[in-house]
Write a protein that holds these residues in place. Structure first.
Motif, PDB file in Angstrom:
ATOM      1  N   UNK A 126       0.826  -1.215   0.000  1.00 18.07           N
ATOM      2  CA  UNK A 126       0.000   0.000   0.000  1.00 18.07           C
ATOM      3  C   UNK A 126       0.859   1.263   0.000  1.00 18.07           C
ATOM      4  N   UNK A 127       1.922   1.271   0.799  1.00 15.36           N
ATOM      5  CA  UNK A 127       2.794   2.444   0.877  1.00 15.36           C
ATOM      6  C   UNK A 127       3.546   2.638  -0.438  1.00 15.36           C
ATOM      7  N   UNK A 128       4.037   1.544  -1.017  1.00 11.04           N
ATOM      8  CA  UNK A 128       4.762   1.653  -2.287  1.00 11.04           C
ATOM      9  C   UNK A 128       3.853   2.108  -3.423  1.00 11.04           C
ATOM     10  N   UNK A 161       3.994  -4.438  -8.705  1.00  8.25           N
ATOM     11  CA  UNK A 161       3.607  -5.781  -9.147  1.00  8.25           C
ATOM     12  C   UNK A 161       4.564  -6.799  -8.540  1.00  8.25           C
ATOM     13  N   UNK A 162       4.156  -8.058  -8.617  1.00 12.25           N
ATOM     14  CA  UNK A 162       5.014  -9.128  -8.109  1.00 12.25           C
ATOM     15  C   UNK A 162       6.188  -9.324  -9.039  1.00 12.25           C
ATOM     16  N   UNK A 163       7.304  -9.696  -8.475  1.00 12.07           N
ATOM     17  CA  UNK A 163       8.535  -9.959  -9.218  1.00 12.07           C
ATOM     18  C   UNK A 163       8.823 -11.449  -9.167  1.00 12.07           C
ATOM     19  N   UNK A 164       9.171 -12.024 -10.314  1.00 12.51           N
ATOM     20  CA  UNK A 164       9.478 -13.454 -10.375  1.00 12.51           C
ATOM     21  C   UNK A 164      10.965 -13.655 -10.153  1.00 12.51           C
ATOM     22  N   UNK A 165      11.448 -14.498  -9.260  1.00 10.66           N
ATOM     23  CA  UNK A 165      10.698 -15.499  -8.520  1.00 10.66           C
ATOM     24  C   UNK A 165      10.125 -14.980  -7.198  1.00 10.66           C
ATOM     25  N   UNK A 166      10.657 -13.861  -6.685  1.00 10.29           N
ATOM     26  CA  UNK A 166      10.078 -13.288  -5.468  1.00 10.29           C
ATOM     27  C   UNK A 166      10.435 -11.809  -5.399  1.00 10.29           C
ATOM     28  N   UNK A 167       9.622 -11.083  -4.677  1.00 14.35           N
ATOM     29  CA  UNK A 167       9.862  -9.663  -4.500  1.00 14.35           C
ATOM     30  C   UNK A 167       8.818  -8.820  -5.192  1.00 14.35           C
ATOM     31  N   UNK A 168       9.172  -7.560  -5.409  1.00 17.69           N
ATOM     32  CA  UNK A 168       8.246  -6.588  -5.966  1.00 17.69           C
ATOM     33  C   UNK A 168       8.941  -5.755  -7.037  1.00 17.69           C
ATOM     34  N   UNK A 169       8.170  -5.302  -7.998  1.00 22.01           N
ATOM     35  CA  UNK A 169       8.648  -4.355  -8.996  1.00 22.01           C
ATOM     36  C   UNK A 169       7.841  -3.084  -8.838  1.00 22.01           C
ATOM     37  N   UNK A 170       8.544  -1.961  -8.733  1.00 28.33           N
ATOM     38  CA  UNK A 170       7.890  -0.666  -8.592  1.00 28.33           C
ATOM     39  C   UNK A 170       8.271   0.176  -9.808  1.00 28.33           C
ATOM     40  N   UNK A 171       7.254   0.610 -10.558  1.00 23.85           N
ATOM     41  CA  UNK A 171       7.469   1.482 -11.706  1.00 23.85           C
ATOM     42  C   UNK A 171       7.015   2.867 -11.288  1.00 23.85           C
ATOM     43  N   UNK A 172       7.944   3.824 -11.316  1.00 30.66           N
ATOM     44  CA  UNK A 172       7.579   5.167 -10.901  1.00 30.66           C
ATOM     45  C   UNK A 172       8.036   6.182 -11.933  1.00 30.66           C
ATOM     46  N   UNK A 173       7.324   7.280 -11.980  1.00 24.99           N
ATOM     47  CA  UNK A 173       7.695   8.371 -12.871  1.00 24.99           C
ATOM     48  C   UNK A 173       8.741   9.231 -12.201  1.00 24.99           C
ATOM     49  N   UNK A 207      13.753   4.503   0.139  1.00 20.01           N
ATOM     50  CA  UNK A 207      14.825   3.834  -0.599  1.00 20.01           C
ATOM     51  C   UNK A 207      14.491   3.745  -2.089  1.00 20.01           C
ATOM     52  N   UNK A 208      13.241   3.426  -2.389  1.00 19.90           N
ATOM     53  CA  UNK A 208      12.803   3.342  -3.784  1.00 19.90           C
ATOM     54  C   UNK A 208      12.933   4.717  -4.446  1.00 19.90           C
ATOM     55  N   UNK A 209      12.487   5.753  -3.770  1.00 18.25           N
ATOM     56  CA  UNK A 209      12.553   7.106  -4.333  1.00 18.25           C
ATOM     57  C   UNK A 209      13.996   7.581  -4.510  1.00 18.25           C
ATOM     58  N   UNK A 210      14.884   7.174  -3.618  1.00 20.77           N
ATOM     59  CA  UNK A 210      16.284   7.602  -3.653  1.00 20.77           C
ATOM     60  C   UNK A 210      17.182   6.673  -4.470  1.00 20.77           C
ATOM     61  N   UNK A 211      16.601   5.631  -5.053  1.00 24.45           N
ATOM     62  CA  UNK A 211      17.392   4.639  -5.787  1.00 24.45           C
ATOM     63  C   UNK A 211      18.190   5.321  -6.906  1.00 24.45           C
ATOM     64  N   UNK A 212      19.527   5.096  -6.938  1.00 25.16           N
ATOM     65  CA  UNK A 212      20.333   5.676  -8.022  1.00 25.16           C
ATOM     66  C   UNK A 212      19.849   5.167  -9.381  1.00 25.16           C
ATOM     67  N   UNK A 213      19.862   6.024 -10.375  1.00 27.49           N
ATOM     68  CA  UNK A 213      19.332   5.647 -11.685  1.00 27.49           C
ATOM     69  C   UNK A 213      20.152   4.540 -12.357  1.00 27.49           C
TER      70      UNK A 213
END
Length: 133
Positions: free
Chosen positions: A14-16, A23-35, A74-80
């Motif tokens: 919810x926060x992300x 979305x879910x990431x295969x095999x585990x985890x999450x994928x966050x697509x942000x502008x 961390x997601x927002x600050x992730x180096x490109x």
């Protein structure tokens, strides 16, 4: 992505979702697509299971909200130049691949262990009392 029975994981989702599409990431985890600025999109893949999330927050002493906000930042600050946030030893680290790079010292130790499976000949661990230097 369906909501599960893990309230902490659901709260993280919810926060992300406040910063991007999750979305879910295969095999585990999450994928966050942000502008990002200039209407370009960035993709951050979080390589972590719900169990590792519980470990990270529980051992790290995070509250549900504080832990999720930490990951959001961390997601927002992730180096490109780094696509992945990889879980290891109760923290998420920015990485260029879905694995944490091996520390060169550990690589040397692994090489020695392979060369001497029974231990280095003549070497021994010794403990001394306080009176010895």
């Amino acid at each position: 992505m369906e909501r599960g029975v893990d309230t902490w994981w659901d709260h993280l989702l919810d926060v992300l979702r406040t910063v991007g599409e999750v979305s879910e990431r295969d095999p585990h985890g999450l994928t966050v697509v942000l502008g990002r600025e200039g209407s370009s999109t960035a993709v951050v893949e979080i390589v972590m299971t719900p169990r590792e999330w519980k470990d990270m927050t529980g051992i790290g002493g995070w509250s549900m909200s504080a832990g999720a906000e930490h990951v959001r930042q961390l997601v927002l600050d992730q180096p490109s130049n780094k696509r992945y946030l990889v879980y290891g030893l109760y923290v998420l680290r920015p990485c260029e691949s879905p694995e944490i790079p091996l520390n060169p010292l550990f690589a040397q130790l692994a090489e020695l262990a392979e060369q001497y499976p029974g231990g280095v000949p003549g070497a021994a661990w010794v403990a001394h009392g306080r009176e010895r230097n």
